[in-house]
Design an enzyme around this catalytic site. Structure first.
Site, mmCIF file in Angstrom:
data_model
loop_
_atom_site.group_PDB
_atom_site.id
_atom_site.type_symbol
_atom_site.label_atom_id
_atom_site.label_comp_id
_atom_site.label_asym_id
_atom_site.label_seq_id
_atom_site.Cartn_x
_atom_site.Cartn_y
_atom_site.Cartn_z
ATOM 1 N N CYS A 1 -11.385 2.845 -29.611
ATOM 2 C CA CYS A 1 -12.682 3.447 -29.920
ATOM 3 C C CYS A 1 -13.539 3.621 -28.675
ATOM 4 O O CYS A 1 -14.580 2.965 -28.524
ATOM 5 C CB CYS A 1 -13.398 2.599 -30.961
ATOM 6 S SG CYS A 1 -12.412 2.521 -32.443
ATOM 7 N N GLU A 2 -13.072 4.434 -27.766
ATOM 8 C CA GLU A 2 -13.811 4.758 -26.548
ATOM 9 C C GLU A 2 -13.435 6.176 -26.149
ATOM 10 O O GLU A 2 -12.245 6.523 -26.190
ATOM 11 C CB GLU A 2 -13.379 3.861 -25.379
ATOM 12 C CG GLU A 2 -13.543 2.397 -25.611
ATOM 13 C CD GLU A 2 -14.545 1.746 -24.672
ATOM 14 O OE1 GLU A 2 -15.170 2.442 -23.855
ATOM 15 O OE2 GLU A 2 -14.674 0.521 -24.791
ATOM 16 N N TYR B 1 0.849 -1.967 -12.257
ATOM 17 C CA TYR B 1 -0.531 -1.997 -12.746
ATOM 18 C C TYR B 1 -0.650 -1.385 -14.139
ATOM 19 O O TYR B 1 -1.665 -0.769 -14.480
ATOM 20 C CB TYR B 1 -1.472 -1.305 -11.733
ATOM 21 C CG TYR B 1 -1.302 -1.848 -10.328
ATOM 22 C CD1 TYR B 1 -1.729 -3.138 -10.028
ATOM 23 C CD2 TYR B 1 -0.682 -1.119 -9.313
ATOM 24 C CE1 TYR B 1 -1.556 -3.670 -8.750
ATOM 25 C CE2 TYR B 1 -0.505 -1.637 -8.040
ATOM 26 C CZ TYR B 1 -0.949 -2.906 -7.765
ATOM 27 O OH TYR B 1 -0.770 -3.433 -6.519
ATOM 28 N N GLU C 1 3.852 -6.673 1.870
ATOM 29 C CA GLU C 1 3.469 -7.067 0.505
ATOM 30 C C GLU C 1 3.501 -5.872 -0.440
ATOM 31 O O GLU C 1 2.473 -5.523 -1.038
ATOM 32 C CB GLU C 1 2.053 -7.651 0.522
ATOM 33 C CG GLU C 1 1.845 -8.788 1.488
ATOM 34 C CD GLU C 1 0.381 -9.190 1.609
ATOM 35 O OE1 GLU C 1 -0.514 -8.406 1.249
ATOM 36 O OE2 GLU C 1 0.138 -10.313 2.077
ATOM 37 N N ARG D 1 -4.840 2.797 -16.180
ATOM 38 C CA ARG D 1 -5.021 3.572 -14.944
ATOM 39 C C ARG D 1 -5.696 4.936 -15.166
ATOM 40 O O ARG D 1 -6.588 5.293 -14.402
ATOM 41 C CB ARG D 1 -3.691 3.739 -14.203
ATOM 42 C CG ARG D 1 -3.020 2.409 -13.856
ATOM 43 C CD ARG D 1 -1.881 2.557 -12.857
ATOM 44 N NE ARG D 1 -2.360 2.909 -11.549
ATOM 45 C CZ ARG D 1 -2.336 4.113 -11.018
ATOM 46 N NH1 ARG D 1 -1.778 5.087 -11.683
ATOM 47 N NH2 ARG D 1 -2.827 4.337 -9.830
ATOM 48 N N GLY E 1 3.844 -3.722 -3.733
ATOM 49 C CA GLY E 1 3.790 -3.947 -5.181
ATOM 50 C C GLY E 1 4.236 -2.678 -5.874
ATOM 51 O O GLY E 1 5.342 -2.545 -6.369
ATOM 52 N N ARG E 2 3.340 -1.677 -5.848
ATOM 53 C CA ARG E 2 3.570 -0.413 -6.539
ATOM 54 C C ARG E 2 4.897 0.248 -6.148
ATOM 55 O O ARG E 2 5.623 0.730 -7.020
ATOM 56 C CB ARG E 2 2.419 0.537 -6.185
ATOM 57 C CG ARG E 2 2.409 1.805 -6.997
ATOM 58 C CD ARG E 2 1.416 2.815 -6.412
ATOM 59 N NE ARG E 2 0.139 2.241 -6.070
ATOM 60 C CZ ARG E 2 -0.920 2.221 -6.886
ATOM 61 N NH1 ARG E 2 -0.847 2.738 -8.082
ATOM 62 N NH2 ARG E 2 -2.061 1.693 -6.482
ATOM 63 N N GLY F 1 0.750 -1.246 0.000
ATOM 64 C CA GLY F 1 0.000 0.000 0.000
ATOM 65 C C GLY F 1 0.774 1.287 0.000
ATOM 66 O O GLY F 1 0.180 2.358 -0.195
HETATM 67 N N1 LLP Z 1 -1.512 -7.061 -0.767
HETATM 68 C C1 LLP Z 1 -2.814 -7.159 -1.094
HETATM 69 C C2 LLP Z 1 -3.647 -8.119 -0.374
HETATM 70 C C3 LLP Z 1 -3.343 -6.358 -2.117
HETATM 71 O O1 LLP Z 1 -4.632 -6.453 -2.416
HETATM 72 C C4 LLP Z 1 -2.505 -5.447 -2.809
HETATM 73 C C5 LLP Z 1 -3.028 -4.605 -3.878
HETATM 74 C C6 LLP Z 1 -1.142 -5.388 -2.439
HETATM 75 C C7 LLP Z 1 -0.692 -6.198 -1.406
HETATM 76 C C8 LLP Z 1 -0.164 -4.468 -3.121
HETATM 77 O O2 LLP Z 1 -0.475 -3.143 -2.908
HETATM 78 P P1 LLP Z 1 0.520 -1.985 -3.387
HETATM 79 O O3 LLP Z 1 1.792 -2.086 -2.565
HETATM 80 O O4 LLP Z 1 0.794 -2.200 -4.814
HETATM 81 O O5 LLP Z 1 -0.215 -0.743 -3.119
HETATM 82 N N2 LLP Z 1 -4.859 -1.434 -9.871
HETATM 83 C C9 LLP Z 1 -4.734 -0.419 -8.853
HETATM 84 C C10 LLP Z 1 -4.131 -0.968 -7.594
HETATM 85 C C11 LLP Z 1 -4.874 -2.141 -7.005
HETATM 86 C C12 LLP Z 1 -4.235 -2.693 -5.774
HETATM 87 C C13 LLP Z 1 -4.857 -3.983 -5.377
HETATM 88 N N3 LLP Z 1 -4.244 -4.611 -4.239
HETATM 89 C C14 LLP Z 1 -3.948 0.769 -9.430
HETATM 90 O O6 LLP Z 1 -3.560 0.729 -10.585
HETATM 91 O O7 LLP Z 1 -3.767 1.769 -8.734
#
Ligand code: LLP
Length: 418
Positions: free
Chosen positions: A342-343, A371, A273, A312, A275-276, A239
Site C-alpha cells: 500500500c504505497e 541487495y 570487498e 531497489r 558484493g554486487r 564497487g
Molecule cells: N565495502 C564497503 C565498505 C561497502 O560499504 C560496500 C557497499 C561494499 C564493500 C560492497 O560494494 P559492492 O561491491 O556491492 O558495490 N543497497 C545499494 C548498495 C549499497 C552499497 C553499500 N556498500 C544498492 O542496492 O545498490
C-alpha cells in the site's frame, strides 16, 4: 555472464526451467545460480592470482548461508559491517583471518565480538572509533589490528545514495587528515596499524575512479612507509558495477590489469570487498502476475512481489530487466509493474514495454541477487520469501518461505494486555 538463459521459449536457471521451480516452491521466489556465483568469485581470484590478495565478499549484498558456504569453501573471506554479519561469516566457516570489519557505527559489543574472534582487521572510520577500539582492546588485553578508512575524495560517478568516497560523505577519514590520524593511531597502546582501506561507492561502471583513487592511496602508502609505518594490507573496497540495463562495467581482470602495475614493487596484501559483482547477476526474483489493471492513461501489471521483497526500484529508481518466464507471441504493452504494497512507491518497473502477460503467468526480475533479499522486510506483514539454489540439474531450498506465525513469534504482550 550468468546462467539464466532461454532454451526455446522457457527461461532456465542453469539446467532447470524457472517455471518448474516457481510451481514447486511458490512465488515470490529468489533463485540463485551456483555456477554463476562460483564463476564470479573465481573471476576475481584468478585475475589477482599472481599477487598476494584476499577476496573479502561484502556480506551486505546477500547473506544466505548457502551462498556464504559456497564462497568460504573456495577460500573467500568476508567484509562485514555488523556483529550479525560477523556471526554469519563465522557460522559459514569463513576464517577469521580473512575477515575485515568496516562501518561508521561499531558498538562496544560488536568490537568485543570481533576482537575476541581475532579478525584480520578493523577498517576504522574516525578518530573517536580508534580511541574506543583501543580502550576495549586494552580491557581485553589484546592488540587490535586496524586499517584507517581513507576518503580519497573521488567521484565514482554513480547514484548519489551509493557513492561514499567524497568529502561530503559520512564515511572514512579525509585524505588530508590521514597522516595525522595514522600518527595518533600509532601512539595508542592497544592498536596495531597494519593497513589502508578505501571504498568509494557501489555500481561503478567506469575504471577511472578506481585508478584515480588507487593513485591517491598509493601516494599516501608511500608517505606512510617513508615515515616508518609498516603497512601490510591495502584494502581497495568493493564497487564494481554489473549490467542492469546496457552498462558495460569493467571486469575483475580489467581492474587487475590497471591496478597491479600501479602497485608494482610494493610488498602488500591486496584486499578487495566485492558484493554486487559476485552475487548480483547470480540471482533472480520470480513473481506471479495477479491482475491487469487498466488505469487512466496507463496500465498496471500487478504482481505478487513488492517493494518489501526488492526495494531497489523504489529506493533508487533502479532499473531491473523483467522477463517473461515463458515467452509468448502476444503483442507488447507498456505498463507499470507494481506490487501489492500500500504505497505508490511500490513498483518494480515504470512505463515498461513488455509482452502481455496473463493472470497466473510468471515474470523474472533479473540481476536481483545483490541487495535484494538482504534489504527485504516484512512490511505489510508479508512473510519472508523463499530462496532456492540451482546447481546444474539440482535445486535446493536454501530458505523456507516464512509463515504467518514467524511474523509474530518474537512479539510479547505486557501483563496488563494478556
Ligand atoms: N565495502 C564497503 C565498505 C561497502 O560499504 C560496500 C557497499 C561494499 C564493500 C560492497 O560494494 P559492492 O561491491 O556491492 O558495490 N543497497 C545499494 C548498495 C549499497 C552499497 C553499500 N556498500 C544498492 O542496492 O545498490
Amino acid at each position: 555472464m550468468h546462467f539464466f538463459n532461454y532454451k526455446g521459449n522457457e527461461l532456465y536457471a542453469e539446467d532447470i526451467p524457472v517455471r518448474m521451480l516457481a510451481e514447486k516452491y511458490g512465488t515470490p521466489l529468489y533463485i540463485y545460480s551456483y555456477k554463476t556465483l562460483l564463476r564470479h568469485f573465481r573471476a576475481y581470484d584468478d585475475a589477482f592470482k599472481n599477487y598476494p590478495h584476499i577476496i573479502c565478499y561484502a556480506l551486505k549484498a546477500n547473506t544466505n548461508e548457502a551462498i556464504l558456504r559456497l564462497l568460504s569453501k573456495n577460500g573467500c573471506g568476508a567484509d562485514i559491517v555488523s556483529g550479525g554479519e560477523l556471526f554469519r561469516a563465522l557460522r559459514a566457516g569463513i576464517s577469521p583471518n580473512r575477515i575485515v570489519y568496516a562501518g561508521v557505527g561499531k558498538t562496544e559489543d560488536e568490537i568485543r565480538f570481533a576482537l575476541g574472534s581475532k579478525i584480520l582487521m578493523f577498517n576504522v572510520e574516525s578518530e573517536d572509533e580508534l580511541r574506543e577500539i583501543d580502550r576495549i582492546a586494552g580491557i581485553m588485553k589484546l592488540k587490535a589490528p586496524i586499517a584507517l578508512r581513507i576518503n580519497p575524495d573521488i567521484d565514482p560517478m554513480t547514484h548519489p545514495y551509493i557513492s561514499t568516497g567524497m568529502k561530503k560523505h559520512k564515511f572514512g577519514i579525509p585524505i588530508e587528515d590521514a597522516i595525522e590520524n595514522y600518527r595518533f593511531a600509532s601512539m595508542l597502546k592497544h592498536i596495531e596499524v597494519m593497513g589502508i582501506h578505501k571504498h568509494i561507492g557501489s555500481q561503478i561502471t567506469e575504471i577511472s575512479p578506481f585508478v584515480d583513487a588507487m593513485k591517491r592511496i598509493l601516494m599516501l602508502l608511500d608517505e606512510l612507509t617513508g615515515l616508518g609505518f609498516n603497512i601490510r594490507c591495502l584494502d581497495i573496497g568493493g564497487g564494481l558495477g554489473i549490467p542492469y540495463f546496457d552498462e558495460k562495467p569493467p571486469m575483475p581482470r580489467d581492474l587487475a590489469r590497471k591496478l597491479l602495475p600501479l602497485i608494482n614493487g610494493r610488498r602488500i596484501t591486496l584486499i578487495m570487498e566485492p558484493g554486487r559483482s559476485i552475487v548480483g547477476n547470480a540471482g533472480i526474483l520470480v513473481t506471479r502476475m495477479l491482475y491487469l489493471k487498466k488505469g487512466v492513461g496507463k496500465d498496471f501489471i500487478i504482481v505478487d512481489a513488492g517493494m518489501n521483497d526488492l526495494m531497489r526500484p523504489s529506493l533508487y529508481d533502479a532499473y531491473h530487466h523483467i522477463m517473461p518466464v515463458v515467452k509468448n507471441r502476444r503483442a507488447k504493452i507498456t505498463a507499470d509493474i507494481v506490487g501489492p504494497i500500500c504505497e505508490s512507491g511500490d513498483f518494480l518497473a515504470k512505463g515498461r514495454r513488455i509482452q502481455k502477460v496473463n493472470k497466473g503467468e510468471y515474470l523474472s526480475v533479473m540481476s536481483a541477487g545483490a541487495y535484494g533479499m538482504s534489504m527485504s522486510s516484512n512490511y505489510n506483514s508479508r512473510p519472508t520469501v523463499a530462496e532456492v539454489m540451482v546447481n546444474g540439474k539440482t535445486h535446493s531450498l536454501i530458505r523456507k518461505r516464512g509463515k504467518y506465525n514467524d511474523l509474530v513469534k518474537d512479539e510479547m504482550l505486557p501483563a496488563y494486555l494478556r
